[in-house]
Motif scaffolding. Structure first.
Motif, short mmCIF file in Angstrom:
data_model
loop_
_atom_site.label_atom_id
_atom_site.label_comp_id
_atom_site.label_asym_id
_atom_site.label_seq_id
_atom_site.Cartn_x
_atom_site.Cartn_y
_atom_site.Cartn_z
N TYR A 44 0.37 3.23 30.74
CA TYR A 44 -0.72 4.13 31.75
C TYR A 44 -1.62 2.90 32.70
O TYR A 44 -1.88 3.22 33.55
CB TYR A 44 -1.46 4.66 30.76
CG TYR A 44 -2.51 5.90 31.43
CD1 TYR A 44 -2.26 6.84 31.53
CD2 TYR A 44 -3.85 5.09 31.80
CE1 TYR A 44 -3.17 7.83 32.40
CE2 TYR A 44 -4.90 5.85 32.44
CZ TYR A 44 -4.48 7.43 32.89
OH TYR A 44 -5.44 8.05 33.31
N TYR A 45 -1.81 1.89 31.55
CA TYR A 45 -2.52 0.84 32.37
C TYR A 45 -1.78 0.02 33.53
O TYR A 45 -2.73 -0.04 34.68
CB TYR A 45 -2.79 -0.41 31.15
CG TYR A 45 -3.58 -1.58 31.93
CD1 TYR A 45 -5.00 -1.50 32.26
CD2 TYR A 45 -2.76 -2.76 31.99
CE1 TYR A 45 -5.74 -2.58 32.67
CE2 TYR A 45 -3.61 -3.93 32.60
CZ TYR A 45 -5.17 -3.67 32.72
OH TYR A 45 -5.71 -4.78 33.28
N HIS A 86 -1.76 2.50 36.45
CA HIS A 86 -3.12 2.76 37.18
C HIS A 86 -3.97 1.52 37.30
O HIS A 86 -5.11 1.69 37.24
CB HIS A 86 -4.00 3.70 36.44
CG HIS A 86 -3.05 5.29 36.34
ND1 HIS A 86 -2.16 5.47 35.10
CD2 HIS A 86 -3.30 6.46 36.78
CE1 HIS A 86 -1.83 6.72 35.25
NE2 HIS A 86 -2.22 7.41 36.32
N ALA A 146 -4.51 -0.16 39.89
CA ALA A 146 -5.53 -0.09 40.90
C ALA A 146 -6.87 0.53 40.33
O ALA A 146 -8.10 0.19 41.10
CB ALA A 146 -5.12 0.55 42.12
N ALA A 147 -6.98 1.39 39.33
CA ALA A 147 -8.12 1.97 39.07
C ALA A 147 -9.30 1.18 38.40
O ALA A 147 -10.43 1.40 38.13
CB ALA A 147 -8.16 3.26 38.28
N TYR A 148 -8.34 0.21 37.74
CA TYR A 148 -9.45 -0.85 37.04
C TYR A 148 -9.64 -2.07 37.72
O TYR A 148 -9.99 -3.24 37.23
CB TYR A 148 -8.58 -1.20 35.83
CG TYR A 148 -8.34 0.04 34.94
CD1 TYR A 148 -9.10 0.86 34.28
CD2 TYR A 148 -6.95 0.37 34.88
CE1 TYR A 148 -9.14 2.05 33.67
CE2 TYR A 148 -6.78 1.68 34.26
CZ TYR A 148 -7.61 2.47 33.76
OH TYR A 148 -7.28 3.70 32.96
N ARG A 149 -9.33 -2.21 39.09
CA ARG A 149 -9.63 -3.46 39.90
C ARG A 149 -10.57 -3.12 40.90
O ARG A 149 -10.84 -2.21 41.70
CB ARG A 149 -8.28 -3.60 40.59
CG ARG A 149 -8.41 -4.64 41.65
CD ARG A 149 -6.88 -5.12 42.40
NE ARG A 149 -7.27 -6.33 43.38
CZ ARG A 149 -7.29 -7.41 43.01
NH1 ARG A 149 -7.02 -7.90 41.92
NH2 ARG A 149 -7.45 -8.45 43.89
N THR A 150 -11.44 -4.16 40.96
CA THR A 150 -12.59 -3.97 41.93
C THR A 150 -12.46 -5.15 43.09
O THR A 150 -12.27 -6.18 42.77
CB THR A 150 -13.91 -4.42 41.26
OG1 THR A 150 -14.23 -3.28 40.18
CG2 THR A 150 -15.09 -4.29 42.28
N THR A 176 -10.02 -7.49 38.02
CA THR A 176 -9.19 -6.56 37.43
C THR A 176 -9.55 -6.57 35.97
O THR A 176 -9.55 -7.72 35.35
CB THR A 176 -7.87 -6.91 37.62
OG1 THR A 176 -7.20 -6.84 38.97
CG2 THR A 176 -6.90 -5.86 36.81
N THR A 202 -10.93 3.73 27.12
CA THR A 202 -11.03 4.59 28.11
C THR A 202 -9.83 5.20 28.48
O THR A 202 -9.46 6.42 28.74
CB THR A 202 -11.72 4.14 29.31
OG1 THR A 202 -12.86 3.50 28.96
CG2 THR A 202 -11.91 4.78 30.54
N ILE A 203 -8.81 4.51 28.33
CA ILE A 203 -7.34 4.85 28.57
C ILE A 203 -6.83 5.73 27.57
O ILE A 203 -6.36 6.86 28.10
CB ILE A 203 -6.31 3.67 28.71
CG1 ILE A 203 -6.77 2.70 29.96
CG2 ILE A 203 -4.94 4.27 28.84
CD1 ILE A 203 -5.86 1.35 30.04
N ALA A 237 -8.33 9.06 28.38
CA ALA A 237 -7.86 9.83 29.53
C ALA A 237 -6.35 10.21 29.22
O ALA A 237 -5.89 11.38 29.55
CB ALA A 237 -7.75 8.79 30.65
#
Length: 644
Positions: A258-259, A262, A264-268, A378, A387-388, A391
């Motif tokens: 899952y990580y 996804h 991109a969701a954990y990258r700023t 990231t 958190t994952i 979800a």
């Protein structure tokens, strides 16, 4: 009294805004096109249909606005009821009637009035550019988000302004006589000194001895008080997503996959913080004006590159961006695709504390200084693992619940004579309860047996007569419930002997109250002949604003009593009686009345508020007469999803 006027007016405005008063700004001739579908018509006004699509859109809009106001306190069940839906349909009908009246009277609004109104709207005024003009691209995007074109929006605003002419003309003709206002304000400010003497019914309980005939007579005359409501003893099972969640724990392999899926969701992405100085140039500026602005920017650039530490001070003195100039030009942190493209390209090329060349954008010419940078980051897997897990668990629960819900629904229908097969297959506990048609107030509102849909299914004909399972019913919070009646007791008047003690208590209370009332009436007559303070409480001063704990019935009687304190030097006390029902009887002695001088400002304010209320009343009367002479046909008020 003024507080009453003011509060009452606000309450009226709130109710009218939410439920009754038509939002003609949302309905115009152009905006109504495309909604009409005779196969889904909820009403017709003078032959003009109101489509269900339009009605449901109005419901969604209203709920969205209330949800925005209430936030987490919003509850769709209390805000989307049959009564409120009927009021909203009445509002739409009213809009259509007024729309027809506007056309009949040839009312409209000028282009200038429409433009001025639009520019003054809070949501639109925020779209102004530094030169004061409206950013047309953002304006069109703003309207597109509401599924409107500029032409449709203009039409709706024009219709709103035209409708206001009717209301304004009616309300402008309303008035409130000064003499009547003075009288009302005087009453609102008036204080009355009173003493009380209460004859409690409880004090007469020992003096009453109802006989068998009295009990029988009361029992026969009040059967509803002794009726045992219908009840059903039921079995029920609940299939819930919450229960499924307890059985699901994603594996590390699933979490890592899952990580990766996804990431991109954990990258700023990289962000920078910058200041800028704007030399604004309007879209209508000529070449000379543009050249002058660019020249000023270039000159300031040279000075600041020699003294970059003075950039913030220069921004305060020179920048024409009202949003950032006072903050030394600071724009905060921003990433890609958040600024004007030319501005962003130049800013992201700069090093920290470096000052750009002159940058041209749609707003004018900029000087930019980057003050800080945040590199792209990231988050590591271990940091977001929990958190994952939440979800991923939610995803798996939703999938399993959807699969099991269909199987559960089919099973309770196919095996209609028992809940045991469903309970065994899904490892559910069969619970029992005794229920009535109305929810039990002792249960939480979220309890399955508090849901009207489930109780209605329990008391359906098939459930009661054939003892079949109810369908699987959505009880909220991703929970399905199926029930089965195992015993039914219809409503019946309980036998006299079973409720004799209850009847005796009620008759004793009634007779004691009657004796207290008669004693009070006799004592009141004696006091009116021979005034006395014996037995009365200490004097208190009451007003409409301060009842001192007296009941509404007592206050109404006290202020209704005629007591002219100006008729004599020392007026005689006034005695009045108030029936307290089963509590007894009260006698009030009015000693004096004090009406203070009326503040002229208070009188003026009250007259204005009463005039406004009178105007609204006349407007309501006009709308009622308009409906009376309109041809209105209502087919059916669509139910909310919770009621279907």
């Amino acid at each position: 009294m003024l507080d009453f006027f003011r509060n009452h007016k606000r309450l009226m405005q709130l109710l009218l805004a939410l439920f009754i008063v038509p939002s003609l700004g949302l309905v115009g001739a152009q905006g109504l096109r495309g909604f009409f579908d005779d196969s889904a018509t909820v009403a017709k006004v003078n032959g003009r249909p109101i489509a269900r699509q339009e009605y449901e859109a109005a419901v969604r809009d209203r709920l969205a606005r209330i949800r925005q106001m209430l936030g987490s306190a919003f509850d769709a069940k209390t805000m989307d009821t049959p009564v409120i839906r009927q009021a909203l349909l009445d509002s739409l009908i009213q809009q259509y009637m007024l729309s027809a009246e506007i056309q009949r009277k040839h009312l409209t609004a000028s282009d200038e009035a429409v433009r001025r109104t639009i520019l003054e709207m809070p949501g639109i005024s925020q779209l102004r550019k530094p030169d004061g003009t409206i950013d047309l691209d953002r304006y069109q995007r703003f309207l597109a988000a509401q599924q409107l074109t500029p032409e449709q929006f203009d039409s709706r605003v024009r219709a709103m302004l035209a409708s206001e002419q009717i209301g304004d003309s009616i309300e402008a003709s309303a008035f409130m006589p000064k003499a009547l206002t003075e009288r009302l304000v005087a009453l609102s400010e008036q204080q009355r000194e009173v003493q009380s003497l209460v004859l409690h019914a409880a004090d007469y309980r020992t003096k009453v001895q109802p006989n068998e005939a009295d009990l029988r007579q009361y029992y026969d005359a009040h059967p509803n008080e002794f009726t045992q409501p219908e009840t059903a003893k039921i079995q029920y099972v609940s299939l819930s997503a919450a229960a499924i969640a307890k059985t699901i724990e994603p594996s590390d392999v699933e979490l890592k996959q899952y990580y990766q899926d996804h990431l991109a969701a954990y990258r700023t992405e990289k962000q920078i913080r910058a200041r800028h100085i704007l030399f604004a140039v309007s879209a209508q500026a000529n070449a000379t004006e543009r050249a002058n602005a660019r020249s000023k920017a270039a000159a300031l650039k040279e000075r600041l590159r020699a003294h970059p530490e003075k950039f913030a001070q220069a921004a305060q003195e020179n920048s024409q961006d009202p949003g950032s100039a006072s903050k030394g030009g600071d724009l905060g942190y921003f990433g890609r695709n958040m600024m004007d493209k030319a501005f962003e390209t130049a800013a992201f090329k700069l090093k920290q504390q470096e000052i750009s060349g002159v940058v041209e954008s749609d707003f004018g010419y900029h000087l930019i200084q980057v003050t800080d940078m945040k590199p792209a980051v990231t988050l590591p897997f271990e940091e977001v693992k929990s958190t994952i897990a939440v979800a991923l668990q939610k995803q798996q629960v939703v999938r399993q619940f959807a699969e099991q819900a269909e199987q559960f629904s089919n099973l309770v229908y196919e095996q209609a004579d028992s809940l045991k097969p469903a309970a065994e297959k899904f490892k559910l506990t069969i619970q029992t309860a005794t229920v009535r048609r109305e929810p039990n107030s002792a249960l939480p509102a979220t309890h399955p047996l508090s849901q009207p849909k489930i109780l209605a299914a329990v008391f359906a004909e098939d459930s009661l007569e054939n003892k079949h399972n109810t369908p699987a019913i959505e009880a909220g919070n991703n929970t399905l419930v199926a029930a089965r009646v195992i015993n039914y007791q219809p409503a019946a008047v309980r036998p006299f002997d079973a409720v004799k003690r209850q009847v005796q208590a009620k008759v004793s209370a009634v007779q004691a109250a009657a004796q207290a009332r008669q004693a009070g009436v006799n004592q009141l007559a004696a006091l009116q002949k021979t005034p006395s303070t014996q037995g009365f409480s200490a004097p208190i001063k009451v007003s409409h604003a301060n009842s001192q704990g007296l009941s509404p019935a007592a206050m109404a009687a006290i202020f209704k009593a005629d007591f002219n304190a100006q008729s004599q030097d020392k007026p005689a006390p006034k005695y009045i009686g108030v029936d307290l029902g089963l509590d007894g009887y009260a006698i009030y002695r009015i000693n004096s009345v004090n009406t203070p001088a009326i503040d002229p400002h208070l009188l003026t304010s009250a007259q204005q508020q009463l005039t406004q209320m009178n105007g609204q009343s006349e407007m309501n009367a006009y709308l009622a007469s308009l409906r009376a002479r309109s041809k209105v046909k209502v087919y059916k008020v669509p139910a909310s999803e919770a009621d279907e």
